[in-house]
Design a protein around this motif. Structure first.
Motif, PDB file in Angstrom:
ATOM      1  N   ASN A  62     -66.370  20.484 -19.900  1.00  0.00           N
ATOM      2  CA  ASN A  62     -66.677  20.091 -18.527  1.00  0.00           C
ATOM      3  C   ASN A  62     -65.503  19.333 -17.892  1.00  0.00           C
ATOM      4  O   ASN A  62     -65.126  19.570 -16.744  1.00  0.00           O
ATOM      5  N   SER A  63     -64.897  18.433 -18.685  1.00  0.00           N
ATOM      6  CA  SER A  63     -63.828  17.599 -18.124  1.00  0.00           C
ATOM      7  C   SER A  63     -62.572  18.414 -17.796  1.00  0.00           C
ATOM      8  O   SER A  63     -61.722  17.961 -17.024  1.00  0.00           O
ATOM      9  N   ASP A  64     -62.454  19.627 -18.353  1.00  0.00           N
ATOM     10  CA  ASP A  64     -61.279  20.468 -18.043  1.00  0.00           C
ATOM     11  C   ASP A  64     -61.225  20.803 -16.555  1.00  0.00           C
ATOM     12  O   ASP A  64     -60.146  21.026 -15.998  1.00  0.00           O
ATOM     13  N   ILE A  65     -62.395  20.891 -15.927  1.00  0.00           N
ATOM     14  CA  ILE A  65     -62.428  21.405 -14.549  1.00  0.00           C
ATOM     15  C   ILE A  65     -61.700  20.445 -13.608  1.00  0.00           C
ATOM     16  O   ILE A  65     -60.853  20.877 -12.806  1.00  0.00           O
ATOM     17  N   GLU A  66     -61.977  19.147 -13.728  1.00  0.00           N
ATOM     18  CA  GLU A  66     -61.297  18.177 -12.853  1.00  0.00           C
ATOM     19  C   GLU A  66     -59.799  18.161 -13.166  1.00  0.00           C
ATOM     20  O   GLU A  66     -58.969  18.082 -12.263  1.00  0.00           O
ATOM     21  N   GLU A  67     -59.476  18.276 -14.451  1.00  0.00           N
ATOM     22  CA  GLU A  67     -58.055  18.267 -14.851  1.00  0.00           C
ATOM     23  C   GLU A  67     -57.333  19.487 -14.265  1.00  0.00           C
ATOM     24  O   GLU A  67     -56.233  19.382 -13.722  1.00  0.00           O
ATOM     25  N   LEU A  68     -57.990  20.643 -14.352  1.00  0.00           N
ATOM     26  CA  LEU A  68     -57.387  21.864 -13.807  1.00  0.00           C
ATOM     27  C   LEU A  68     -57.240  21.765 -12.294  1.00  0.00           C
ATOM     28  O   LEU A  68     -56.220  22.164 -11.721  1.00  0.00           O
ATOM     29  N   ALA A  69     -58.269  21.208 -11.651  1.00  0.00           N
ATOM     30  CA  ALA A  69     -58.226  21.089 -10.189  1.00  0.00           C
ATOM     31  C   ALA A  69     -57.050  20.210  -9.760  1.00  0.00           C
ATOM     32  O   ALA A  69     -56.366  20.494  -8.769  1.00  0.00           O
ATOM     33  N   ARG A  70     -56.790  19.139 -10.548  1.00  0.00           N
ATOM     34  CA  ARG A  70     -55.650  18.267 -10.222  1.00  0.00           C
ATOM     35  C   ARG A  70     -54.336  19.025 -10.364  1.00  0.00           C
ATOM     36  O   ARG A  70     -53.456  18.957  -9.509  1.00  0.00           O
ATOM     37  N   LEU A  71     -54.203  19.806 -11.451  1.00  0.00           N
ATOM     38  CA  LEU A  71     -52.984  20.579 -11.691  1.00  0.00           C
ATOM     39  C   LEU A  71     -52.783  21.621 -10.584  1.00  0.00           C
ATOM     40  O   LEU A  71     -51.682  21.781 -10.042  1.00  0.00           O
ATOM     41  N   GLN A  72     -53.867  22.300 -10.216  1.00  0.00           N
ATOM     42  CA  GLN A  72     -53.781  23.319  -9.161  1.00  0.00           C
ATOM     43  C   GLN A  72     -53.337  22.685  -7.847  1.00  0.00           C
ATOM     44  O   GLN A  72     -52.502  23.246  -7.115  1.00  0.00           O
ATOM     45  N   SER A  73     -53.854  21.491  -7.575  1.00  0.00           N
ATOM     46  CA  SER A  73     -53.524  20.841  -6.316  1.00  0.00           C
ATOM     47  C   SER A  73     -52.040  20.434  -6.283  1.00  0.00           C
ATOM     48  O   SER A  73     -51.351  20.608  -5.267  1.00  0.00           O
ATOM     49  N   THR A  74     -51.504  19.958  -7.415  1.00  0.00           N
ATOM     50  CA  THR A  74     -50.066  19.642  -7.477  1.00  0.00           C
ATOM     51  C   THR A  74     -49.236  20.906  -7.277  1.00  0.00           C
ATOM     52  O   THR A  74     -48.239  20.918  -6.563  1.00  0.00           O
ATOM     53  N   MET A  75     -49.665  21.984  -7.923  1.00  0.00           N
ATOM     54  CA  MET A  75     -48.900  23.237  -7.851  1.00  0.00           C
ATOM     55  C   MET A  75     -48.868  23.792  -6.433  1.00  0.00           C
ATOM     56  O   MET A  75     -47.839  24.240  -5.959  1.00  0.00           O
ATOM     57  N   ILE A  76     -50.004  23.761  -5.779  1.00  0.00           N
ATOM     58  CA  ILE A  76     -50.069  24.360  -4.439  1.00  0.00           C
ATOM     59  C   ILE A  76     -49.210  23.544  -3.465  1.00  0.00           C
ATOM     60  O   ILE A  76     -48.468  24.106  -2.655  1.00  0.00           O
TER      61      ILE A  76
END
Ligand code: SAM
Length: 426
Positions: free
Chosen positions: A337-351
């Motif tokens: 479950n905690s991966d989702i927030e972590e991934l969302a943070r990474l995606q936001s930095t990338m974009i």
């Protein structure tokens, strides 16, 4: 080593060591010569991943105490045994004796009798109707059920049901070589039944087939790629002479499609995984295409790029892959479950970073194979709110007027779950 023992090893690697099936399975398939055996090994491993909670409960209920430590692999072997009894047409006596023999081969002689007895016990029972809790009922982790219920109040059960189906095989016609209609005729001549998908090059096979049986596969006439993933290159709309960045390129399915649509471009394909980047080169070679490959971080473009800003960027971001569970059922057990927030943070930095490297007037196509809003519509909503020179393009909005971007759910038009948002820079 017998096939059931290999299956137990694969499942052990996934559940205890966190390896993906696509890494662990080929490693063990190498020990088998015969195509049919390789296919059965895959069927057992994928099957166990699909219905893991129900098998797990059944096996655990039959044991007085759980197997721990090194003996854990015997638990995984029992899952394989139980799967054969409940979900395959393998005769029970063969399933049980082969599984017991696997226990011996795994060097747990002392547990052979236990394995035999447990499987005989399971064989005598009806497949239980598992409705004790939602995880058992839907063979899906509770956290994911909760997220799907909240994102899709009317559709979550259908999404879970679709995520347990066996995925169809899609081909991407190479428009540089022949028209899709021409290739469909060739398939028909080879008695292979197929139809067209909604994007320009997509072909849906009625049943999966060994790629080597496809006309001119080695010559690059077609590639294997899901219908949803094929929308990426069409939505990116590459134009002659442009400088284009494929920011998360490996293994290169979309890189190649972009070049098949327009080869007169300068395409920079980047990935931060050197091993996976090798597969991009292999795919380019098979299709006689060219791109500049860079082993680099899409969230730190300044470190490896000193050239002009890009006309178009495809950001096929790392994500939860919750849209492709039907192809990779191990995702249900590898993600937390905690991966989702972590991934969302990474995606936001990338974009944000990719946006900086986009020319004014340029297009950024954001894509994921996720079905969770945190990685998709909510991600883009937040990006638009903090980025004054960004606007959402209408091309995709026409497909889905209610939401931000285009969310494809698993099974929709037979496709994988995918998300696209097309962003234009003022
Ligand atoms: C969804 S896959 C890309 C699939 C690919 N576009 C295709 O169509 O074949 C995401 C990729 O992002 C890569 N990746 C993850 N973090 C990255 C980063 N910081 N910079 C560059 N690539 C990254 C992963 O190695 C993975 O290959």
């Amino acid at each position: 080593m017998n096939l059931r023992a290999l299956a137990a090893k694969v499942i052990f690697q996934v559940l205890e060591k966190g390896l993906s099936l696509s890494v662990a399975l080929p490693d063990q398939q190498r020990h088998l010569d015969n195509g049919k055996d390789k296919a059965l090994l895959a069927e057992l491993c994928y099957g166990v991943m699909r219905v893991l909670p129900q098998l797990d409960k059944q096996v655990s209920d039959c044991m007085s105490k759980p197997l721990k430590g090194k003996q854990r692999i015997v638990h995984q072997l029992l899952l394989v045994g139980c799967y054969q009894l409940y979900c395959t047409r393998i005769p029970s006596h063969a399933a049980i004796s082969e599984t017991a023999e696997a226990c011996r081969q795994l060097k747990f002689e002392g547990l052979v009798k236990v394995v035999n007895a447990i499987l005989r016990n399971i064989q005598r029972q009806q497949k239980p109707l598992s409705s004790a809790n939602e995880t058992l009922q839907y063979n899906t982790p509770a956290w994911l059920i909760k997220r799907l219920q909240s994102a899709y109040p009317d559709k979550w059960q259908e999404i879970i049901e679709q995520s347990h189906q066996r995925p169809p095989m899609w081909l991407r016609n190479n428009q540089k070589i022949q028209s899709r209609d021409d290739y469909l005729t060739r398939l028909h001549d080879h008695d292979i039944t197929a139809s067209t998908g909604s994007s320009d090059d997509a072909i849906l096979l009625e049943s999966p087939i060994d790629v080597m049986k496809l006309p001119d596969f080695s010559a690059g006439s077609v590639s294997v790629q899901d219908g949803a993933a094929q929308w990426a290159a069409s939505l990116l709309t590459p134009k002659e002479g442009e400088l284009i960045l494929d920011a998360c390129a490996a293994p290169g399915g979309k890189t190649c499609h972009i070049l098949e649509i327009e080869s007169n471009i300068k395409l920079i394909a980047v990935d931060n995984d050197a091993k996976r980047l090798e597969r991009v080169q292999q795919n380019l070679d098979r299709l006689s295409l060219e791109a500049t490959l860079i082993h680099g971080d899409a969230a730190n473009i300044d470190a490896w790029w000193q050239g002009d800003k890009f006309d178009r960027i495809l950001l096929d971001a790392p994500c939860s892959a919750t849209g492709v569970i039907r192809r990779h059922p191990d995702i249900k057990w590898l993600r937390k479950n905690s991966d989702i927030e972590e991934l969302a943070r990474l995606q936001s930095t990338m974009i944000d970073h990719c946006w900086h490297w986009l020319k004014p007037g340029g297009t950024l196509l954001y894509a994921t194979c996720s079905i969770l809003p945190q990685e998709n519509s909510e991600q883009i909503r937040a990006f638009l709110a903090r980025t004054p020179d960004a606007r959402l393009d209408t091309l995709i909005q026409q497909k889905n007027q209610e939401s931000i971007g285009w969310q494809i759910t698993p099974g929709q038009e037979n496709m994988d779950g995918f998300y696209y948002a097309r962003l234009i820079k003022d």
